[in-house]
Every structure is written in C-alpha cells, then in structure tokens.
Design a protein around this motif. Structure first.
Motif: not given
Length: 352
Positions: A190, A205, A234, A236-244
């Motif tokens: 992350s 991705n 789409k 990847i944005t910083k808000s997507d990183l929580s899942k990783y």
C-alpha cells in the motif's frame, strides 16, 4: 480494717512471673524483627539476582545480534563473489553475441534474454542477503525517471530495486499495473502504490500473482509492469488502497525468531508467512550449540496478559502452516525484554 502485706517470697515470685512475661514478649518482638530483616535480605537478593539475569540476557541478545551481523556480512561477501564470477561469464557471452556480425538484428532479443537471466541470478542473491522486499520494475521508455528514484529513496519501508529490460518496447506505453506475491507485506504494498500515485503514475490494476517453479524467490516480490486495458478501466486512487492494507493489528507486535538445527525449508516458509501476516519480524542466526535457555520443543513465548490472546492466535496460525510441526505457548520470564516491550513482543524458538 487491718492492711495485709505480701510476704517477701510472694513478692519475688510475682516479679519473676512478670519478668517471664516481659521476656516472652521481647523474644516474640526479636523473632518478628529477624523475620522482617531476613525477608528484606531475601527480597533484595532476589531483586539483585533478577537484575543480574536481565543484564546477562541483555548481553546475550547483544551477542546474538553481533553474530547475526557478522554472519550476514559473511553471507553478503560470499554471495557477491559468486555473483561477480557468474555475471562475468554471462557478460562475456553477451559481448560475444553483440560482436557477431553474422547475427541479424533480431538476435538482440536473445541477447536481452541473456541479460534477463543474469538479472534473475542477481535477484536470487539479493533476496538471500537483504531483508528488504524486492521491487522488480519492468522499466519502459515512456516512464518517468521519478519511479526509479522513488523506489530507491523510500524508507520505512525500504525496498530493493531490480530493473528488468523490456523487449519490443516501442515507447508508446507506460507501466500501469502492480503485481504482488503471497508473502508480501500488505502495508508495504500500500505504501509503495501510494508513493507511485503521489508522483503521477497512472495505475490501473493491483493484482496478486503466484511464482512458478524455479522462481520461488518471487514469493516475496512486488512487480511493476504494463498490462493492456480498455478505455473503461478506472484508475486506482488513494481511497482504493484501504482494501490492500493489512486488516489486523499485527503491525504493532515484534517477533524475534531464533533457531537451533532447523529444517531450512520449514524455517523459510515460517518466516515468510509471519512477515506476510504483517508482524515486525527479526530473524537471528541459527545457534550452533543449543543454549541452556533454549526450549526443547518449538515454542512461542509471550510476556504479558495483554498479548496472550495474540500469541495464542499466532501459535494456531503457525501450527496450520506446516504439517506435523506443532508450537507450544509459554509465558516467558522477561529476561532481555524491556518493560516497554512486554506487551508487544514474542520470541519464537524453532528446532526440529
């Protein structure tokens, strides 16, 4: 009324009786004082003994760390020597191929493959001598030079950069995909992706991958490359990183891993697995002679009631990892562990 007087014999007997009672009280007081003094002496001695044991344990830990550093330096020196010898042969072959005028230009692809093989050898050695996660970067002509600088400059976590040549790179595409293997620390992943986003890398991705046979060193590697996408994919944005990110509190726990005559393959699987769970892991060199304090069976030591539950979960996870290997759980005496470490430190003793 006539006043009566005690005889001299009666008076003496009464005084003697009082003296006996007084002496008895004095004796009890003296015995109590002796018991208190003895308790203080014993307590003080025990306190001194504990302090001495803690000091001895501290020096033993320092000795272990010095041995670890010496062994690591020796391993690095030997590995570099072997690496130089191997790469000399690989480069000699590449130079010969490049100077062969009879070979067509297409043969350069073969030369690049030889370069990649040499890089694979370097990766295997780097993986053995460094605790840092390897980032294999398939650099493309259109990529920003900031990517390389970012990977080299990151601290906590730090990464080992490995540049990989890309064949048939027409300069029209940029890296857009991050691949991570099963033993990669999710928080490290992350942090790296967040860093890439901050310098303007358009990531489409983030995908897991499994290392193939012969490339087991890739089980702890992050790769940066290119993958064709559609126009609707789409970014990847910083808000997507929580899942990783790691979905547990393992990051706050420190694990010291000690071995005596371990199964090398099992040891590597255990340490990689512990790291993949996001614990802070420090692996020490194997003991050549079994210390008196070393456990007789694989054991996980914890040092506080606050960490007992976490230690129990760690034990269960490790016991499921390798068939036939069973760790015991035990509360340690705290020697060599500072007060601030008691609630977040585990020590693992592993032997076969």
């Amino acid at each position: 009324m006539k006043k009566s007087y005690k005889s001299i014999e009666e008076t003496i007997a009464e005084v003697r009786k009082k003296d006996k009672r007084y002496n008895y009280i004095i004796l009890i007081v003296i015995l109590i004082m002796i018991a208190v003094i003895a308790s203080i002496i014993i307590y003080t001695q025990n306190k001194k003994n504990k302090a001495n044991m803690e000091l001895i344990a501290k020096y033993e830990m320092q000795f272990i760390e010095n041995e670890r550093l010496k062994q690591k330096d020796s391993l690095q020196t030997d590995s570099i020597t072997r690496l130089v010898e191997t790469l000399r042969k690989e480069l000699a072959r590449i130079e010969k191929d490049l100077n062969d005028e009879d070979k067509p230009r297409e043969a350069r692809d073969v030369v690049l493959q030889n370069v990649n093989l040499a890089q694979d050898k370097l990766n295997r050695i780097t993986n053995n001598v460094s605790d840092n996660t390897i980032v294999r970067y398939y650099k493309r002509k259109a990529d920003s030079p900031k990517i390389k600088l970012l990977i080299q400059s990151m601290k906590d976590p730090s990464f080992t950069l490995n540049l990989k040549n890309v064949t048939n790179d027409d300069g029209r595409t940029k890296v857009n995909t991050i691949y991570y293997s099963k033993n990669v620390d999710k928080d490290e992943l992350s942090d790296l992706v967040e860093g890439l986003l901050s310098i303007g890398v358009d990531i489409k991705n983030i995908k897991p991958f499994t290392a193939t046979n012969g490339y087991e060193w890739k089980n702890s590697v992050i790769e940066i490359g290119y993958e064709a996408t559609t126009s609707v994919t789409k970014s990847i944005t910083k808000s997507d990183l929580s899942k990783y990110k790691a979905t547990n509190d393992h990051k706050k726990y420190n694990i010291r891993f000690y071995c005596y005559k371990p199964n090398v393959k099992n040891k590597k699987q255990l340490t990689q697995y512990i790291k993949s769970l996001s614990y802070n892991l420090k692996v020490y060199p194997d003991w050549k002679k079994k210390p008196s304090f070393f456990a007789n069976t694989p054991t996980i030591f914890y040092y506080s009631d606050k960490s007992k539950k976490e230690a129990y979960e760690l034990k269960n996870q490790l016991n499921k990892k390798i068939r036939g290997l069973k760790f015991e759980l035990q509360r340690g005496n705290g020697y060599g562990i500072s007060k601030k470490e008691l609630d977040n430190t585990f020590i693992v003793h592993y032997l076969e």
